[in-house]
Design an enzyme around this catalytic site. Structure first.
Site, PDB file in Angstrom:
ATOM      1  N   PRO A   2       0.818  -1.214   0.000  1.00 62.51           N
ATOM      2  CA  PRO A   2       0.000   0.000   0.000  1.00 62.51           C
ATOM      3  C   PRO A   2       0.857   1.271   0.000  1.00 62.51           C
ATOM      4  CG  PRO A   2      -0.670  -1.534   1.726  1.00 62.51           C
ATOM      5  CD  PRO A   2       0.642  -1.979   1.209  1.00 62.51           C
ATOM      6  N   GLU A   3       0.623   2.111  -0.986  1.00 65.53           N
ATOM      7  CA  GLU A   3       1.246   3.431  -1.057  1.00 65.53           C
ATOM      8  C   GLU A   3       0.101   4.450  -1.013  1.00 65.53           C
ATOM      9  OE1 GLU A   3       4.163   3.573  -4.245  1.00 65.53           O
ATOM     10  OE2 GLU A   3       4.396   1.409  -4.169  1.00 65.53           O
ATOM     11  N   ARG A 113       2.602 -10.129   7.389  1.00 64.18           N
ATOM     12  CA  ARG A 113       4.033  -9.968   7.688  1.00 64.18           C
ATOM     13  C   ARG A 113       4.328  -9.235   8.990  1.00 64.18           C
ATOM     14  NH1 ARG A 113       6.105  -9.429   1.529  1.00 64.18           N
ATOM     15  NH2 ARG A 113       6.059 -11.647   1.163  1.00 64.18           N
ATOM     16  N   ARG A 152      21.161  17.665  -3.323  1.00 62.31           N
ATOM     17  CA  ARG A 152      21.183  16.281  -2.843  1.00 62.31           C
ATOM     18  C   ARG A 152      21.966  15.423  -3.828  1.00 62.31           C
ATOM     19  NH1 ARG A 152      18.580  14.592   1.494  1.00 62.31           N
ATOM     20  NH2 ARG A 152      17.128  16.074   2.363  1.00 62.31           N
TER      21      ARG A 152
END
Length: 278
Positions: A2-3, A113, A152
């Site tokens: 799930p995102e 999990r 970055r």
DNA sequence: GCCCTTTCCTGGAAGC
DNA sequence: TGCTTCCAGGAAAGGG
């Protein structure tokens, strides 16, 4: 996995199922680590009597405002699912938290999990406060996005995973957004041109909205893939361009999609559309 | 401060 | 076929 689109789908489904307004009568926790920060007994004592007042989402967290200033935060991580059952329904070995509601149903958290978290707190900002910008929110503009990535040196895929920069992305939608933007995932963020940054900035909401419209991505049929409330599958798998499409033709140029491992994650790219850096 | 590695877990795929 | 081994995955903690 799930995102953002999957979590938003679950929030919408919980709301549609009438969770808002319900009161918790009792709770039972069978895997203590799921309710991090409290013992199962503390969790059950603190949530009993609280009412669900509002449901929302921040990054990949489901947020539920409860009465008396409590917030219930649920993170599905890899395999978490929520569903309503009758209390007499036998408890599966993967159902680690059960909330008895005042309308005769139980809300159960199922997590094969056991990476998921169900956290009851009065200080949600301790967890939510450090999260980055919401990519479907009004604050997500090009200048903000450029500033977040400026200077970055890490590879762009690793940076997009970082929830403190852009919140809610995971492996599926990162691969899809980088394909849309024609960027190789191992490109260093500080090497992206302004045109490339702009393409990525547009690609992220595009792939998330597509996922949301399709009610999320369900891969396969196993016990660890995404299912929303009431066991509903998301339809976004058919709309994925490269994720888990190793060996298939790139829908843009016809080149064969390849799989590589970057940032400890399987990564899917079109080697022609997404040129590797030197 | 930044970046990389390890850890948490289990089902299911891959290997023998 | 049946057994064993290994991999997937997000986030946080630990190490360099």
């Amino acid at each position: 996995m799930p995102e953002l689109p999957e979590v938003q789908t679950v929030v919408n489904d919980l709301d549609a199922a009438g969770l808002t307004g319900r009161r918790v009568l009792a709770a039972d926790v069978s895997w203590p680590r799921t309710v991090r920060g409290m013992t199962p007994e503390e969790f059950a004592a603190a949530i009993a009597g609280r009412r669900f007042e509002a449901l929302g989402r921040r990054a990949k967290w489901i947020t539920a405002d409860l009465s008396e200033d409590y917030t219930l935060l649920i993170h599905l991580r890899m395999s978490g699912r929520l569903h309503f059952t009758a209390p007499e329904e036998p408890r599966s070995k993967h159902e680690h938290v059960a909330l008895t509601l005042d309308d005769g149903r139980e809300l159960r958290f199922h997590d094969t999990r056991k990476f998921g978290r169900v956290i009851l707190t009065r200080e949600p900002r301790e967890i939510l406060g450090k999260l980055g910008v919401e990519p479907l929110g009004a604050d997500f503009d090009l200048k903000t996005f450029e500033a977040l990535l400026a200077g970055r040196s890490r590879m762009i895929k690793a940076l997009l995973f970082d929830q403190e920069i852009v919140a809610g992305l995971g492996n599926i939608y990162i691969d899809e957004a980088l394909w849309e933007a024609k960027l190789h995932p191992s490109r260093r963020a500080d090497t992206l041109t302004s045109a490339e940054l702009k393409r990525l900035y547009k690609a992220i909401p595009l792939v998330l909205r597509r996922g949301l419209k399709n009610l999320g991505t369900t891969l396969g049929t196993g016990k660890t893939t995404f299912y929303s409330v009431a066991g509903r599958r998301g339809g976004n798998k058919e709309d994925l361009r490269v994720f888990r499409r190793t060996g298939e033709a790139c829908p843009r140029c016809g080149e064969t999609v390849v799989r590589l491992v970057l940032a400890q994650r399987s990564t899917h790219v079109c080697p022609r559309c997404q040129a590797a850096p030197d």
